[in-house]
Design a protein around this motif. Sequence first.
Motif, short mmCIF file in Angstrom:
data_model
loop_
_atom_site.label_atom_id
_atom_site.label_comp_id
_atom_site.label_asym_id
_atom_site.label_seq_id
_atom_site.Cartn_x
_atom_site.Cartn_y
_atom_site.Cartn_z
N GLU A 168 0.84 -1.20 0.00
CA GLU A 168 0.00 0.00 0.00
C GLU A 168 0.87 1.25 0.00
O GLU A 168 0.62 2.20 -0.75
N LYS A 169 1.94 1.25 0.81
CA LYS A 169 2.86 2.39 0.83
C LYS A 169 3.52 2.58 -0.54
O LYS A 169 3.68 3.70 -1.02
N ALA A 170 3.89 1.46 -1.17
CA ALA A 170 4.52 1.53 -2.50
C ALA A 170 3.56 2.12 -3.52
O ALA A 170 3.95 2.97 -4.34
N LEU A 171 2.31 1.71 -3.49
CA LEU A 171 1.31 2.27 -4.40
C LEU A 171 1.16 3.77 -4.18
O LEU A 171 1.12 4.56 -5.14
N LEU A 172 1.07 4.19 -2.93
CA LEU A 172 0.90 5.61 -2.60
C LEU A 172 2.11 6.43 -3.03
O LEU A 172 1.97 7.53 -3.58
N LYS A 173 3.30 5.89 -2.81
CA LYS A 173 4.53 6.60 -3.21
C LYS A 173 4.64 6.72 -4.73
O LYS A 173 5.10 7.73 -5.26
N GLY A 174 4.18 5.69 -5.45
CA GLY A 174 4.16 5.77 -6.91
C GLY A 174 3.22 6.87 -7.38
O GLY A 174 3.53 7.62 -8.31
N GLY A 175 2.07 6.97 -6.74
CA GLY A 175 1.13 8.05 -7.07
C GLY A 175 1.72 9.41 -6.80
O GLY A 175 1.60 10.34 -7.62
#
Length: 180
Positions: A168-175
């Motif tokens: 979830e953190k990785a998805l948010l950081k990509g955004g």
Amino acid sequence: MNEKVIMAGFGGQGIMAIGKILAYAGMLENKEVSWLPSYGPEMRGGTANCATIVSDTPVGSPVITNDATSAIIMNLPSLDKFENDVVPGGKIIINSSLIDQKATRTDVDVYYVNANEIARDLGNAKAANMVMLGAYLELFKPVKMDTVLKAFLKVFGENKAKFLPLNEKALLKGGEAVRK
């Protein structure tokens, strides 16, 4: 909506995984989907890729040839191979951690994401694929983030639930990376 995304990189970078997660998330949201992996000799150190379609209308063919709305590119051989398959006005998301070359096209929007560095900063270099998926989700929004996390569990099983916070953190950081 008719999103056609090509995802490509080296075998082992999690390309098939993010394609499958996106397709499964589309199914969970009752959308029409297609996921077409490329399992061939390119998986032995060359370019591995998949085509994922998420649409509001039935998908006529899972094959994407020169009509991708976007591409997620994890390595230089993939950029060379798939850059021209994106339609004018489409988007290309490039893993600038591994690709020091710029896209040659001027008729598409290009986003450079330091996916490997972001993933390492999160504590797991293997999350670079999820960083790139997060960038894609931010740009196109074909499915909701919560649905992607549910799809993660469906694809990998409940025994991988311990990896949800990291992903979830990785998805948010990509955004975040493409919003800047």
